[in-house]
Design a protein around this motif. Structure first.
Motif, mmCIF file in Angstrom:
data_model
loop_
_atom_site.group_PDB
_atom_site.id
_atom_site.type_symbol
_atom_site.label_atom_id
_atom_site.label_comp_id
_atom_site.label_asym_id
_atom_site.label_seq_id
_atom_site.Cartn_x
_atom_site.Cartn_y
_atom_site.Cartn_z
ATOM 1 N N VAL B 122 21.873 -96.694 65.375
ATOM 2 C CA VAL B 122 21.831 -95.332 64.192
ATOM 3 C C VAL B 122 23.516 -95.796 63.326
ATOM 4 O O VAL B 122 23.158 -96.065 61.906
ATOM 5 C CB VAL B 122 21.130 -94.852 64.046
ATOM 6 N N ILE B 123 24.423 -95.276 64.752
ATOM 7 C CA ILE B 123 25.984 -95.853 63.291
ATOM 8 C C ILE B 123 26.389 -96.870 62.865
ATOM 9 O O ILE B 123 26.727 -96.668 61.765
ATOM 10 C CB ILE B 123 26.778 -94.916 64.066
ATOM 11 N N LEU B 124 25.420 -97.795 63.535
ATOM 12 C CA LEU B 124 26.139 -99.027 63.692
ATOM 13 C C LEU B 124 25.640 -99.845 62.109
ATOM 14 O O LEU B 124 25.817 -100.345 61.266
ATOM 15 C CB LEU B 124 26.252 -100.026 64.595
ATOM 16 N N PHE B 125 23.741 -98.815 62.097
ATOM 17 C CA PHE B 125 22.842 -99.649 60.931
ATOM 18 C C PHE B 125 23.367 -98.678 59.630
ATOM 19 O O PHE B 125 23.723 -99.634 58.561
ATOM 20 C CB PHE B 125 21.966 -99.802 61.767
ATOM 21 N N LEU B 126 23.069 -97.611 60.289
ATOM 22 C CA LEU B 126 23.164 -96.538 58.925
ATOM 23 C C LEU B 126 24.726 -95.893 58.936
ATOM 24 O O LEU B 126 24.276 -94.957 57.696
ATOM 25 C CB LEU B 126 21.753 -95.825 58.765
ATOM 26 N N GLY B 127 25.399 -96.159 59.326
ATOM 27 C CA GLY B 127 26.885 -95.173 59.067
ATOM 28 C C GLY B 127 26.029 -93.650 60.022
ATOM 29 O O GLY B 127 25.483 -93.683 60.531
ATOM 30 N N ILE B 128 26.909 -92.199 59.282
ATOM 31 C CA ILE B 128 26.452 -91.529 59.465
ATOM 32 C C ILE B 128 25.550 -90.349 58.980
ATOM 33 O O ILE B 128 26.319 -89.052 59.217
ATOM 34 C CB ILE B 128 27.743 -90.544 60.199
ATOM 35 N N GLY B 129 25.304 -90.827 57.811
ATOM 36 C CA GLY B 129 24.949 -90.201 56.722
ATOM 37 C C GLY B 129 23.736 -89.710 56.022
ATOM 38 O O GLY B 129 23.248 -89.939 57.797
ATOM 39 N N MET B 130 23.278 -89.132 55.225
ATOM 40 C CA MET B 130 21.285 -88.241 56.088
ATOM 41 C C MET B 130 20.573 -89.682 56.196
ATOM 42 O O MET B 130 20.129 -89.109 57.527
ATOM 43 C CB MET B 130 21.787 -87.613 54.277
ATOM 44 N N PRO B 131 20.536 -90.493 55.512
ATOM 45 C CA PRO B 131 20.108 -91.252 56.287
ATOM 46 C C PRO B 131 19.091 -91.813 58.020
ATOM 47 O O PRO B 131 18.157 -91.835 58.939
ATOM 48 C CB PRO B 131 19.859 -93.301 55.778
ATOM 49 N N ALA B 132 21.176 -91.836 58.689
ATOM 50 C CA ALA B 132 20.876 -92.270 60.283
ATOM 51 C C ALA B 132 20.432 -91.118 60.964
ATOM 52 O O ALA B 132 19.759 -91.077 61.843
ATOM 53 C CB ALA B 132 22.542 -92.084 59.992
ATOM 54 N N LYS B 133 20.878 -89.694 60.206
ATOM 55 C CA LYS B 133 20.001 -88.283 61.149
ATOM 56 C C LYS B 133 18.925 -88.314 60.865
ATOM 57 O O LYS B 133 17.948 -87.781 62.150
ATOM 58 C CB LYS B 133 20.914 -87.302 60.663
ATOM 59 N N VAL B 134 18.512 -88.584 59.937
ATOM 60 C CA VAL B 134 16.796 -88.312 60.352
ATOM 61 C C VAL B 134 16.128 -89.247 60.212
ATOM 62 O O VAL B 134 15.120 -89.018 61.135
ATOM 63 C CB VAL B 134 16.262 -89.140 58.699
#
Lengths: 253, 260
Positions: B122-134
């Motif tokens: 998920v970090i690779l795809f979405l980084g470490i922002g809100m969408p990743a954690k959601v």
């Protein structure tokens, strides 16, 4: 096929065999021939595991796989129009007493006000006024079975099937309920098939008693308790018939 | 006083006593020196830090409320989207064989993957922002929602279905009026597991990849050797989880009043 005027249900050479996953056959019912008259109170009597419940499932259409024919008044081969009271109440625990009774007409598409009025009427008939808003877990076993009877009657079907409805009740409640069921049936005549394993209950209730025996089960004998209602358990005729059935029953076991 | 009233007072008193005992043992272990003052703070220090953290962003860049809200928002976003997708999916899989056959194989493969194992991809795809954690929270909460709704419907007492059939109900009515209500208790158990799982997964995600939130706060506490901050974070996480569980119990009583 058409049935003669007075017949509500006709079973001709009905047999049922269960086949399990290993292809083993378990015949349960064999060559059952039976005619049930309109507004008759018929009792199916048999010991445990004699296929009584299976026979009701076939008649009700819940199980459609069998040999032979089952036909109904008007010549239909299939009918959904039946009220069933199950062994274990089968009330919906998430519905109140009133909502449970109302459910039957709800599924049949009746308007809300009309079906509530009807449901209340049937609750009154079974003596449950004032318990409309209780949930099933808040009332006793006898009251649950009354609710189930009201629910089955509320469908206003001509045919009522009762599958050992009082088996789970204590003796006292059972006698009470037997009286109740006769009273309701006399007020609202329907064709009733009542399944039991209790000889006295059978004699107390039935216009006619059909004894099932064996494995696979067959109809062994029929009895007509020609006594006026309400019948007394200590009446001479009652006791004679009880002994007679008891002897046949003993042979069965 | 009524018997129920006395029982309630007894319950509250015993609960307080339990907490007091816990704090007492903690304090005692530190006073005696079994736990070093350098690696752990006393209950008093933790309380003090908590009060200070209500207004001070030190040492990790935000007040405890800011961390709390940041975490709660993410957890709720993931949790509610998991409920919205997972419960209907589970219910349908429970009743319709075609849906079950179609979805079950994929679901069975996804199911055993621990939610935090999603973090790297998920970090690779979405980084470490809100969408990743959601998304990570969603994966954690989704699985129990599906399993419990599915099992709830499958375990519908066949007698209820038979009863409905004899009243003339068709498939759709049996599904919506019989199977779904009878699955409600199981669904709620699923929701309860999901809620706990989203909360704990979120904190894990924040510890690994984040710039705020309670998980980030306790992780920073470790980096800066501030056991008081760590424990404040842990206790806020614990209390929030307990509160959510109580709230959910209330909701459940309201929605499913037929249960004892």
């Amino acid at each position: 096929m058409s049935l003669e005027g007075n017949t509500e249900i006709k079973l001709e050479h009905v047999s049922k065999t269960f086949v399990d996953k290993k292809n083993m056959s378990y015949p349960v019912l064999k060559d059952i021939c039976l005619e049930v008259k309109k507004q008759e109170f018929l009792v199916l009597l048999g010991a445990g595991r004699t296929g009584k419940t299976v026979l009701l499932e076939l008649i009700s259409g819940l199980d459609g796989e069998y040999e032979g024919t089952i036909s109904f008044a008007g010549g239909q081969l299939e009918t959904k129009d039946m009220g069933i009271v199950f062994q274990k109440y089968a009330l919906f625990p998430w519905k109140t007493v009133l909502e449970n009774v109302e459910m039957n007409q709800k599924f049949r598409g009746m308007e809300k006000e009309e079906r509530i009025a009807k449901a209340k009427g049937y609750l009154k008939l079974v003596g449950l006024e004032g318990f409309e808003n209780h949930y099933p877990h808040q009332i006793s076993g006898g009251m649950k079975q009354r609710t189930a009877i009201a629910r089955a009657f509320a469908g206003e079907s001509d045919i009522m099937l009762l599958d050992e409805p009082f088996g789970a009740l204590d003796a006292q409640t059972r006698w009470q309920m037997e009286e109740e069921v006769l009273r309701i049936w006399e007020e609202e005549k329907r064709t009733v098939i009542f399944v039991t394993n209790n000889i006295e209950e059978a004699i107390y209730l039935g216009d006619r008693i059909v004894l099932l025996e064996g494995s696979p089960a067959m109809i062994k004998k029929e009895y007509i308790p020609d006594m006026k209602r309400p019948r007394s358990y200590t009446d001479t005729r009652f006791l004679e018939l009880r002994n007679e059935i008891g002897d046949d029953f003993a042979l069965v076991l | 006083m009524s018997k129920a009233g006395r029982q309630l007072i007894k319950k509250i008193l015993l609960g307080c006593l339990g907490v007091a005992m816990f704090l007492g043992i903690w304090q005692l272990l530190m006073t005696v020196g079994i736990i070093s003052q350098r690696t752990m703070s006393t209950p008093g220090q933790v309380m003090e830090t908590f009060l200070v953290k209500l207004s001070s962003p030190d040492p990790d860049g935000a007040t405890v409320q800011e961390h709390f809200w940041s975490s709660l928002k993410l957890a709720m976003a993931g949790f509610f989207s998991a409920i919205l997708v997972g419960i209907p999916m589970g219910l349908v899989m429970g009743y319709y064989r075609t849906a079950r056959r179609l979805l079950n194989p994929v679901f069975e493969i996804i199911r055993p993957i621990p939610p935090i194992a999603w973090i790297p991809i998920v970090i690779l795809f979405l980084g470490i922002g809100m969408p990743a954690k959601v998304f990570i929270v969603f994966m954690a909460a989704f699985v129990p929602c599906v399993i419990n709704s599915y099992t709830g419907v499958k375990q519908t007492n066949p007698v209820y279905i038979q009863a409905a059939k004899t009243m003339g109900a068709g498939h759709w009515r049996i599904f919506t009026r019989v199977c779904i209500p009878s699955a409600v208790p199981m669904v709620f158990t699923g929701i309860r597991i999901s809620l706990g799982s989203s909360w704990s997964t979120l904190v894990a995600a924040e510890m690994l990849a984040s710039t705020n939130g309670l998980g980030y706060m306790i992780q920073m506490g470790r980096t800066m050797i501030r056991p008081d901050t760590i424990v404040v974070g842990m206790l806020v996480i614990g209390c929030t989880g307990a509160l959510m569980s109580i709230l959910l119990g209330r909701v459940e009583q309201h929605i499913a009043p037929w249960r004892d």
